[in-house]
Design a protein around this motif. Structure first.
Motif, PDB file in Angstrom:
ATOM      1  N   LEU A  31      -3.449 -20.472  -7.704  1.00 53.09           N
ATOM      2  CA  LEU A  31      -2.109 -20.551  -7.139  1.00 53.09           C
ATOM      3  C   LEU A  31      -1.790 -19.271  -6.379  1.00 53.09           C
ATOM      4  CD1 LEU A  31      -0.321 -21.935 -10.332  1.00 53.09           C
ATOM      5  CD2 LEU A  31      -1.236 -23.261  -8.415  1.00 53.09           C
ATOM      6  N   THR A  32      -0.694 -19.280  -5.654  1.00 55.72           N
ATOM      7  CA  THR A  32      -0.211 -18.033  -5.065  1.00 55.72           C
ATOM      8  C   THR A  32       0.383 -17.198  -6.186  1.00 55.72           C
ATOM      9  OG1 THR A  32       1.992 -18.911  -4.616  1.00 55.72           O
ATOM     10  CG2 THR A  32       0.349 -19.172  -2.865  1.00 55.72           C
ATOM     11  N   ALA A  33       0.644 -15.934  -5.897  1.00 56.12           N
ATOM     12  CA  ALA A  33       1.195 -15.037  -6.917  1.00 56.12           C
ATOM     13  C   ALA A  33       2.494 -15.574  -7.500  1.00 56.12           C
ATOM     14  CB  ALA A  33       1.408 -13.642  -6.334  1.00 56.12           C
ATOM     15  N   ASN A  34       3.289 -16.296  -6.688  1.00 55.14           N
ATOM     16  CA  ASN A  34       4.574 -16.807  -7.194  1.00 55.14           C
ATOM     17  C   ASN A  34       4.469 -18.222  -7.757  1.00 55.14           C
ATOM     18  OD1 ASN A  34       4.371 -18.268  -4.860  1.00 55.14           O
ATOM     19  ND2 ASN A  34       6.261 -17.524  -3.931  1.00 55.14           N
ATOM     20  N   GLY A  35       3.222 -18.706  -7.995  1.00 55.01           N
ATOM     21  CA  GLY A  35       3.034 -19.963  -8.710  1.00 55.01           C
ATOM     22  C   GLY A  35       2.982 -21.206  -7.846  1.00 55.01           C
ATOM     23  N   LYS A  36       2.947 -21.065  -6.543  1.00 59.27           N
ATOM     24  CA  LYS A  36       2.864 -22.231  -5.656  1.00 59.27           C
ATOM     25  C   LYS A  36       1.395 -22.582  -5.396  1.00 59.27           C
ATOM     26  CE  LYS A  36       7.322 -21.582  -3.515  1.00 59.27           C
ATOM     27  NZ  LYS A  36       8.047 -22.222  -4.543  1.00 59.27           N
ATOM     28  N   VAL A  37       1.137 -23.831  -5.038  1.00 55.95           N
ATOM     29  CA  VAL A  37      -0.217 -24.235  -4.726  1.00 55.95           C
ATOM     30  C   VAL A  37      -0.680 -23.502  -3.482  1.00 55.95           C
ATOM     31  CG1 VAL A  37      -1.671 -26.199  -4.055  1.00 55.95           C
ATOM     32  CG2 VAL A  37       0.136 -26.517  -5.780  1.00 55.95           C
ATOM     33  N   ARG A  38      -1.855 -22.884  -3.599  1.00 63.13           N
ATOM     34  CA  ARG A  38      -2.411 -22.114  -2.475  1.00 63.13           C
ATOM     35  C   ARG A  38      -2.878 -23.075  -1.394  1.00 63.13           C
ATOM     36  NH1 ARG A  38      -3.989 -16.930  -2.055  1.00 63.13           N
ATOM     37  NH2 ARG A  38      -3.781 -16.582  -4.275  1.00 63.13           N
ATOM     38  N   THR A  39      -2.454 -22.823  -0.167  1.00 62.55           N
ATOM     39  CA  THR A  39      -2.918 -23.606   0.989  1.00 62.55           C
ATOM     40  C   THR A  39      -3.744 -22.686   1.871  1.00 62.55           C
ATOM     41  OG1 THR A  39      -0.898 -23.120   2.217  1.00 62.55           O
ATOM     42  CG2 THR A  39      -0.946 -25.157   0.958  1.00 62.55           C
ATOM     43  N   LYS A  40      -4.706 -23.261   2.532  1.00 63.75           N
ATOM     44  CA  LYS A  40      -5.588 -22.435   3.379  1.00 63.75           C
ATOM     45  C   LYS A  40      -5.137 -22.412   4.800  1.00 63.75           C
ATOM     46  CE  LYS A  40      -9.353 -22.743   0.359  1.00 63.75           C
ATOM     47  NZ  LYS A  40     -10.524 -22.170   0.049  1.00 63.75           N
TER      48      LYS A  40
END
Length: 102
Positions: A93-102
């Motif tokens: 995930l991103t640092a703030n808990g969101k799904v990482r997108t490329k």
């Protein structure tokens, strides 16, 4: 100036003591990360930076707990927050808990 130093000193203990404890704890981190082949060889640069900074910030917070008011909840909350950032990134995930997108 001096008022801020007095307020902080009341919460965290004498600055020189707290700084010395923090540096001792951070040295342990860096000494061990240097010899940890898995960390060195398998963790990507972005995550390494987040892990190292989180460990260092947590050691600062722990040093404040050890030298000052151990029941000051802000230190404990910060440790949870910094650790959550790393946990999120380890889960992709991103640092703030969101799904990482490329």
């Amino acid at each position: 100036g001096q008022n801020l130093t007095a307020v902080r000193g009341a919460k965290y203990g004498p600055a020189e003591w707290q700084f010395a404890v923090a540096q001792e704890l951070k040295k342990i981190i860096h000494d061990n990360l240097r010899i940890n082949a898995d960390f060195r060889d398998n963790v990507n640069f972005e995550l390494k930076a987040v892990i190292i900074e989180t460990l260092e910030m947590n050691m600062t917070k722990i040093s404040r707990i050890l030298t000052g008011q151990a029941d000051y909840d802000d230190n404990w909350r910060d440790i949870i927050g910094y650790s959550t950032l790393v946990m999120n990134m380890c889960q992709g995930l991103t640092a703030n808990g969101k799904v990482r997108t490329k």
